[in-house]
Design a protein around this motif. Structure first.
Motif, mmCIF file in Angstrom:
data_model
loop_
_atom_site.group_PDB
_atom_site.id
_atom_site.type_symbol
_atom_site.label_atom_id
_atom_site.label_comp_id
_atom_site.label_asym_id
_atom_site.label_seq_id
_atom_site.Cartn_x
_atom_site.Cartn_y
_atom_site.Cartn_z
ATOM 1 N N THR A 144 25.728 14.667 -73.135
ATOM 2 C CA THR A 144 26.187 14.673 -71.746
ATOM 3 C C THR A 144 27.636 15.065 -71.715
ATOM 4 O OG1 THR A 144 26.696 12.479 -71.483
ATOM 5 C CG2 THR A 144 24.363 13.230 -70.947
ATOM 6 N N VAL A 145 28.038 15.765 -70.800
ATOM 7 C CA VAL A 145 29.323 16.176 -70.764
ATOM 8 C C VAL A 145 29.768 15.664 -69.192
ATOM 9 C CG1 VAL A 145 30.879 18.204 -70.446
ATOM 10 C CG2 VAL A 145 29.590 17.949 -72.347
ATOM 11 N N ASN A 146 30.771 14.942 -68.823
ATOM 12 C CA ASN A 146 31.167 14.468 -67.667
ATOM 13 C C ASN A 146 29.950 13.956 -66.999
ATOM 14 O OD1 ASN A 146 33.863 15.180 -68.052
ATOM 15 N ND2 ASN A 146 33.427 17.420 -67.605
ATOM 16 N N GLY A 147 29.042 13.201 -67.506
ATOM 17 C CA GLY A 147 28.152 12.434 -66.961
ATOM 18 C C GLY A 147 26.781 13.304 -66.781
ATOM 19 N N HIS A 148 27.002 14.794 -67.181
ATOM 20 C CA HIS A 148 25.803 15.407 -66.845
ATOM 21 C C HIS A 148 25.220 16.019 -68.209
ATOM 22 C CE1 HIS A 148 26.317 15.862 -62.523
ATOM 23 N NE2 HIS A 148 27.742 15.765 -63.079
ATOM 24 N N PRO A 149 23.860 16.306 -68.443
ATOM 25 C CA PRO A 149 23.466 16.845 -69.555
ATOM 26 C C PRO A 149 24.063 18.201 -69.781
ATOM 27 C CG PRO A 149 21.429 16.408 -68.223
ATOM 28 C CD PRO A 149 22.996 16.262 -67.465
ATOM 29 N N LEU A 150 24.492 18.432 -71.197
ATOM 30 C CA LEU A 150 25.374 19.518 -71.423
ATOM 31 C C LEU A 150 24.499 20.983 -71.083
ATOM 32 C CD1 LEU A 150 27.457 21.474 -72.907
ATOM 33 C CD2 LEU A 150 26.677 20.710 -74.880
ATOM 34 N N VAL A 151 24.953 21.894 -70.328
ATOM 35 C CA VAL A 151 24.400 23.240 -70.107
ATOM 36 C C VAL A 151 25.275 24.198 -70.702
ATOM 37 C CG1 VAL A 151 23.759 24.909 -68.445
ATOM 38 C CG2 VAL A 151 23.292 22.573 -67.936
ATOM 39 N N TYR A 152 24.930 24.645 -71.894
ATOM 40 C CA TYR A 152 25.819 25.575 -72.839
ATOM 41 C C TYR A 152 25.449 27.173 -72.158
ATOM 42 C CZ TYR A 152 28.707 27.285 -76.558
ATOM 43 O OH TYR A 152 29.567 27.788 -77.235
ATOM 44 N N LEU A 153 26.325 27.403 -71.616
ATOM 45 C CA LEU A 153 26.162 28.911 -71.357
ATOM 46 C C LEU A 153 27.474 29.611 -71.833
ATOM 47 C CD1 LEU A 153 24.881 28.522 -67.817
ATOM 48 C CD2 LEU A 153 23.547 29.418 -69.895
ATOM 49 N N ASP A 154 28.047 29.433 -72.972
ATOM 50 C CA ASP A 154 29.001 30.261 -73.548
ATOM 51 C C ASP A 154 28.555 30.482 -75.204
ATOM 52 O OD1 ASP A 154 31.574 31.325 -73.838
ATOM 53 O OD2 ASP A 154 32.452 29.343 -74.363
ATOM 54 N N SER A 155 27.283 30.927 -75.181
ATOM 55 C CA SER A 155 26.946 31.598 -76.617
ATOM 56 C C SER A 155 27.611 32.872 -76.977
ATOM 57 C CB SER A 155 25.249 31.811 -76.388
ATOM 58 O OG SER A 155 24.857 30.441 -76.428
ATOM 59 N N ALA A 156 27.831 33.716 -75.869
ATOM 60 C CA ALA A 156 28.572 34.753 -76.306
ATOM 61 C C ALA A 156 30.157 34.808 -76.938
ATOM 62 C CB ALA A 156 28.908 35.604 -75.022
ATOM 63 N N ALA A 157 30.557 33.566 -76.674
ATOM 64 C CA ALA A 157 31.925 33.279 -77.541
ATOM 65 C C ALA A 157 31.576 32.711 -78.698
ATOM 66 C CB ALA A 157 32.691 32.174 -76.941
ATOM 67 N N SER B 130 26.513 33.129 -70.407
ATOM 68 C CA SER B 130 25.949 33.754 -71.253
ATOM 69 C C SER B 130 25.011 32.929 -72.003
ATOM 70 C CB SER B 130 26.852 34.028 -72.484
ATOM 71 O OG SER B 130 27.674 33.238 -73.004
ATOM 72 N N CYS B 131 23.656 33.461 -71.890
ATOM 73 C CA CYS B 131 22.654 32.810 -72.526
ATOM 74 C C CYS B 131 22.272 32.660 -74.295
ATOM 75 C CB CYS B 131 21.198 33.490 -72.114
ATOM 76 S SG CYS B 131 21.297 33.528 -70.229
ATOM 77 N N GLY B 132 21.683 31.775 -74.717
ATOM 78 C CA GLY B 132 21.441 31.686 -76.006
ATOM 79 C C GLY B 132 19.747 31.495 -76.176
ATOM 80 N N VAL B 133 19.306 31.343 -77.193
ATOM 81 C CA VAL B 133 17.793 31.066 -77.718
ATOM 82 C C VAL B 133 17.362 29.938 -76.973
ATOM 83 C CG1 VAL B 133 18.398 30.122 -79.867
ATOM 84 C CG2 VAL B 133 16.143 31.360 -79.380
ATOM 85 N N HIS B 134 18.339 29.023 -76.598
ATOM 86 C CA HIS B 134 17.614 27.743 -76.279
ATOM 87 C C HIS B 134 17.886 27.591 -74.641
ATOM 88 C CE1 HIS B 134 22.310 27.302 -76.177
ATOM 89 N NE2 HIS B 134 22.267 27.571 -77.356
ATOM 90 N N THR B 135 18.467 28.482 -74.091
ATOM 91 C CA THR B 135 18.574 28.543 -72.582
ATOM 92 C C THR B 135 17.336 28.589 -71.803
ATOM 93 O OG1 THR B 135 20.656 29.568 -72.890
ATOM 94 C CG2 THR B 135 20.054 29.618 -70.780
ATOM 95 N N THR B 136 17.108 27.661 -70.779
ATOM 96 C CA THR B 136 16.038 27.794 -69.864
ATOM 97 C C THR B 136 16.339 28.405 -68.481
ATOM 98 O OG1 THR B 136 16.904 25.589 -68.816
ATOM 99 C CG2 THR B 136 15.306 25.433 -71.103
ATOM 100 N N ALA B 137 15.315 28.620 -67.764
ATOM 101 C CA ALA B 137 15.430 29.069 -66.509
ATOM 102 C C ALA B 137 16.054 28.057 -65.671
ATOM 103 C CB ALA B 137 14.196 29.465 -65.846
ATOM 104 N N ALA B 138 15.770 26.651 -65.808
ATOM 105 C CA ALA B 138 16.390 25.586 -64.965
ATOM 106 C C ALA B 138 17.966 25.533 -65.109
ATOM 107 C CB ALA B 138 15.563 24.293 -65.712
ATOM 108 N N GLU B 139 18.432 25.840 -66.596
ATOM 109 C CA GLU B 139 19.909 26.013 -66.626
ATOM 110 C C GLU B 139 20.438 26.992 -65.913
ATOM 111 O OE1 GLU B 139 20.971 24.000 -70.873
ATOM 112 O OE2 GLU B 139 19.629 25.856 -71.151
#
Ligand code: PMP
Length: 423
Positions: A19-32, A395-404
């Motif tokens: 979790t990040v800042n109390g929220h589940p991590l939503v990693y949308l920086d796969s392009a970096a 940016s999305c990765g192979v683990h990204t969901t529509a909910a994210e």
């Protein structure tokens, strides 16, 4: 990929469980940089635990084992790209691959490499063509090569949305063009370059084509021969592999004709006090002790994505990209760089939020556990052309969901109200 499959894929990435800042991590920086599945981390560890030795020179068993694993990694990359093993050079990253090409051409221009390299020498009157939307890694090496050789650097322009202007390319690529260097996918807009229109223009005038495949390699099938490019680079860390390793593909005959860039051990046949003879590719471009464990980790990453299927990854991420663009298009005061037309794009979008600095918007998202990138994404000329100093990239990765994606859209919609920017 169905949601259940993505959930299974996600579970293989240990870092995504936090979790990040109390929220589940939503990693949308796969392009970096992409996160690493456990099997990649394990493969690199296993190399060090079981087989670590310097490659290519040892008489001992471990050295032979290390060499085998390193060369197996090269074979895996060759399979991924559908090319021959001797056409695969391991580099540190895409940046080094592009510099390698520029320096090799610069060395050819100095007369190194003899008759074989002469056709690739550049000088005054010759032109190098790149585009207005390149990452700095595919721009600055060509600026420097032009400065060193006296060649002229020209650019294919973009339109007001940030899309390459195919209509203007024919005037830029001329009989003087010796090299066309362009990105496969923009790291700012996610738009796939119109290679089928641009590459033939370069072919028609006999120019070399260099492809920056950093943002395409993770998101779909990448077959340089089908794309008819001479050279292509990508970074391992963006394809779920380790940092510290990248790939340069080059046509075998071309790589063998180009003079080396770095000099030292492991790249020579005979050396006297006065001079040296160089091995063919790939060894001529891999002097010194290479990135052995990292190459082994990268091979595991390529097996990981290949088992899922690059075509399935492409389709899934394209759908996520459509969802992202459609959502962003509906948020007032948000401008999407590259426009909101979803055709021919990967799952990546950069936005400028009217009245809010990208860094503040990024902080707002981070407070909600969402990792986005802010800044100029190493593409200052493109941002300048589009009248922006910075943007926020998702940016999305192979683990990204529509909910994210939906969570990110909700957060982006909340930015202007939070900062009190009038509608
Ligand atoms: N080209 C593009 C299109 C990129 O997105 C990147 C990474 N942001 C690079 C080149 C450079 O990659 P690296 O920093 O791994 O060398």
């Amino acid at each position: 990929l169905e949601t259940a499959e993505i959930v299974g894929v996600r579970a293989q990435f240990p870092i995504l469980a936090q979790t990040v800042n109390g929220h589940p991590l939503v990693y949308l920086d796969s392009a970096a940089t992409a996160q690493k599945p456990e099997r990649v981390i394990a493969a690199e560890g296993a190399f060090y635990r079981e087989a670590n030795a310097a490659v290519h020179r040892g008489a001992h068993t471990l050295a032979a084992e290390a060499t085998e694993r390193y060369e197996d990694a090269r074979a895996e990359v060759a399979r991924f790209l559908a090319v021959d093993e001797n056409e695969v050079v391991f580099t540190s990253n895409a940046t080094e691959g592009l510099n390698l090409i520029a320096y090799a051409l610069g060395n050819a221009s100095l007369g190194m490499g003899g008759d074989a390299a002469r056709p690739f020498a550049l000088g005054p009157g010759d032109e190098i063509v790149t585009t207005e939307l390149e990452h700095h890694a595919n721009l600055i090496p060509w600026q420097e090569l032009a400065a060193r050789t006296g060649a002229t650097l020209r650019h294919i322009p973009v339109d007001d949305e940030g899309r390459l202007r195919v209509d203007a390319a024919a005037a830029v690529i001329t009989e003087r063009t010796r090299l066309l260097a362009l990105t496969h996918v923009s790291n700012v807009t996610g738009v796939v370059s119109p290679l089928e229109q641009l590459v033939p223009l370069a072919r028609a005038v006999g120019a070399l084509v260099v492809l920056d495949a950093c943002q395409s390699a993770p998101h779909g099938v990448l077959h340089p021969r089908e794309l008819d490019v001479d050279l292509a680079v990508f970074s391992g860390h963006k394809v779920y592999g380790p940092t510290g390793v990248g790939v340069l593909y080059g046509r075998a005959a071309l790589l063998d004709a180009l003079p080396p860039f770095l000099f030292g051990g492991s790249m020579i046949t005979t050396v006297t006090l006065e001079k040296a003879e160089y091995l063919p590719a790939p060894q001529r471009f891999e002097p010194g002790t290479p990135r052995i464990a990292q190459a082994v980790g990268l091979a595991e990453a390529l097996r990981f994505v290949s088992e899922i299927g690059m075509d399935r990854i492409a389709a899934t991420e394209e759908a996520l990209g459509r969802r992202l663009l459609a959502g962003l298009a509906g948020i007032p005061g948000v401008r999407v760089l590259g426009g909101t037309d979803p055709a021919g794009r990967v799952g990546l979008a950069s936005v400028v939020v009217d009245g809010v600095h990208a860094h503040d918007a990024g902080q707002f998202l981070d407070d909600r556990g969402i990792a986005a990138r802010v800044g100029h994404h190493c593409a200052q000329p493109l941002h300048r052309r589009l009248g922006a100093t910075a943007s926020l990239r998702l940016s999305c990765g192979v683990h990204t969901t529509a909910a994210e994606i939906d969570l990110a859209l909700q957060a982006v919609a909340g930015v202007r109200p939070y900062f009190g920017v009038a509608a």
